[in-house]
Design a protein around this motif. Structure first.
Motif, PDB file in Angstrom:
ATOM      1  N   ASP A 199       0.803  -1.315   0.149  1.00 33.42           N
ATOM      2  CA  ASP A 199       0.009  -0.055  -0.088  1.00 33.42           C
ATOM      3  C   ASP A 199       0.597   1.739   0.227  1.00 33.42           C
ATOM      4  OD1 ASP A 199      -3.021   0.823  -0.243  1.00 33.42           O
ATOM      5  OD2 ASP A 199      -1.532   2.529   1.885  1.00 33.42           O
ATOM      6  N   VAL A 200       0.550   2.401  -0.763  1.00 33.89           N
ATOM      7  CA  VAL A 200       0.969   3.452  -1.115  1.00 33.89           C
ATOM      8  C   VAL A 200       1.424   4.126  -0.069  1.00 33.89           C
ATOM      9  CG1 VAL A 200       1.399   6.092  -1.774  1.00 33.89           C
ATOM     10  CG2 VAL A 200       0.312   4.291  -2.862  1.00 33.89           C
ATOM     11  N   TRP A 201       0.358   4.121   1.480  1.00 34.93           N
ATOM     12  CA  TRP A 201       0.653   4.861   2.454  1.00 34.93           C
ATOM     13  C   TRP A 201       1.534   3.913   3.790  1.00 34.93           C
ATOM     14  CZ3 TRP A 201       0.047   9.908   3.459  1.00 34.93           C
ATOM     15  CH2 TRP A 201      -1.414   9.954   2.952  1.00 34.93           C
ATOM     16  N   VAL A 202       1.405   2.684   3.308  1.00 40.81           N
ATOM     17  CA  VAL A 202       2.415   1.926   4.130  1.00 40.81           C
ATOM     18  C   VAL A 202       3.954   2.316   3.739  1.00 40.81           C
ATOM     19  CG1 VAL A 202       3.541  -0.892   4.879  1.00 40.81           C
ATOM     20  CG2 VAL A 202       1.268  -0.017   4.364  1.00 40.81           C
ATOM     21  N   ILE A 203       4.364   2.231   2.599  1.00 43.73           N
ATOM     22  CA  ILE A 203       5.421   2.565   1.658  1.00 43.73           C
ATOM     23  C   ILE A 203       5.839   3.663   2.059  1.00 43.73           C
ATOM     24  CG2 ILE A 203       6.328   2.716  -0.169  1.00 43.73           C
ATOM     25  CD1 ILE A 203       4.994   0.771  -1.589  1.00 43.73           C
ATOM     26  N   GLY A 237       4.787   5.426   5.077  1.00 42.44           N
ATOM     27  CA  GLY A 237       5.624   5.247   6.799  1.00 42.44           C
ATOM     28  C   GLY A 237       6.806   5.023   6.730  1.00 42.44           C
ATOM     29  N   ALA A 238       7.232   3.891   5.793  1.00 45.24           N
ATOM     30  CA  ALA A 238       7.843   3.211   6.532  1.00 45.24           C
ATOM     31  C   ALA A 238       9.220   3.979   5.845  1.00 45.24           C
ATOM     32  CB  ALA A 238       8.637   1.903   5.236  1.00 45.24           C
ATOM     33  N   ALA A 239       9.143   4.598   4.022  1.00 46.71           N
ATOM     34  CA  ALA A 239      10.325   5.670   4.274  1.00 46.71           C
ATOM     35  C   ALA A 239      10.671   6.814   4.945  1.00 46.71           C
ATOM     36  CB  ALA A 239      10.187   6.180   2.670  1.00 46.71           C
ATOM     37  N   VAL A 240       9.445   7.048   5.351  1.00 46.31           N
ATOM     38  CA  VAL A 240       9.938   8.449   6.651  1.00 46.31           C
ATOM     39  C   VAL A 240      10.726   8.554   8.012  1.00 46.31           C
ATOM     40  CG1 VAL A 240       8.344   9.880   7.879  1.00 46.31           C
ATOM     41  CG2 VAL A 240       7.572  10.054   5.627  1.00 46.31           C
ATOM     42  N   ALA A 241       9.865   6.631   8.550  1.00 47.40           N
ATOM     43  CA  ALA A 241      10.835   6.457   8.776  1.00 47.40           C
ATOM     44  C   ALA A 241      12.278   5.857   9.310  1.00 47.40           C
ATOM     45  CB  ALA A 241       9.768   4.871   9.424  1.00 47.40           C
ATOM     46  N   MET A 242      12.409   4.813   8.221  1.00 45.82           N
ATOM     47  CA  MET A 242      13.538   4.835   7.359  1.00 45.82           C
ATOM     48  C   MET A 242      14.809   6.224   6.986  1.00 45.82           C
ATOM     49  SD  MET A 242      15.442   2.912   4.553  1.00 45.82           S
ATOM     50  CE  MET A 242      14.667   4.052   3.120  1.00 45.82           C
TER      51      MET A 242
END
Length: 227
Positions: free
Chosen positions: A101-105, A107-112
């Motif tokens: 999902d776009v929001w999961v990707i 969120g993961a990019a922001v966290a990384m």
């Protein structure tokens, strides 16, 4: 510690200097013996590390707020109350939303990115405005002394030396960790002669700063604009 001033020994100012020390000159700069002792040092000085107070305080406050809110909700559920709406919604989204999902990707990019930024803050020294200076040898009491020179102060010293060169109308100096860039305007004399004098004068001035890493010097001279 920023070495913008020459520190004298504590006590009566009329006392003679200790062996191995030289009197400061009339303009407040160290004597020739001190500069020679600094230049003769072969020890490399490490960069100064920043305490990172602001990033550490922000991360600590956000972590404390998030953990406190989560613990409060867990205690409320244990006490017989229903869980907060945001926690139920978050658990539902994590259980049903697919990984592509776009929001999961996002969120993961922001966290990384946030984790990488914090990692870089942890492993890099910071304090880029302070240039470490060489540790002197042959001077008593300087074994544990670490000195740093502010880049703006170094640029001011080099600019003052540049405008003293005959033919220089105005000058600007930018000091970096590895490079020193000087720009000057010459209103008389040949440009090549002014550039040669500037190169020699600023080269000597950069050496006399006593920096741990000798920066490369770039000099540009031009005529002032007419009109």
């Amino acid at each position: 510690m920023s070495a913008n001033t020459w520190r004298q020994p504590t006590g009566d100012s009329d006392l003679p200097p200790e062996p191995g020390q030289a009197d400061p000159s009339a303009d407040g700069t160290p004597g020739t013996d001190s500069l020679s002792a600094v230049e003769a040092s072969g020890r490399s000085a490490r960069r100064f590390w920043s305490t990172r107070r602001i990033p550490a305080a922000v991360v600590a406050l956000l972590s404390a707020a998030a953990i406190g809110l989560l613990l409060y909700d867990v205690v409320s559920v244990r006490a017989g109350r229903s869980a907060m709406r945001w926690r139920r919604r978050l658990a539902e989204e994590l259980a049903t939303r697919p990984l592509d999902d776009v929001w999961v990707i996002v969120g993961a990019a922001v966290a990384m990115a946030l984790g990488l930024w914090l990692f870089l803050l942890a492993v890099t020294p910071g304090l880029r405005r302070l240039l470490p200076m060489r540790q002197p040898t042959g001077i008593p009491g300087t074994g544990e002394v670490r000195a740093g020179l502010d880049r703006r102060a170094a640029a001011l010293v080099l600019r003052d030396r540049a405008v003293q060169v005959p033919g220089v109308q105005s000058a600007g100096v930018a000091v970096g960790r590895r490079k020193v860039k000087a720009r000057a305007r010459a209103h008389f004399r040949d440009l090549e002669e002014v550039r040669a004098d500037l190169d020699a004068t600023l080269g000597e001035a950069v050496t006399s700063l006593g920096l741990a890493r000798q920066p490369t010097l770039t000099v540009r001279v031009r005529r002032p604009k007419k009109g």
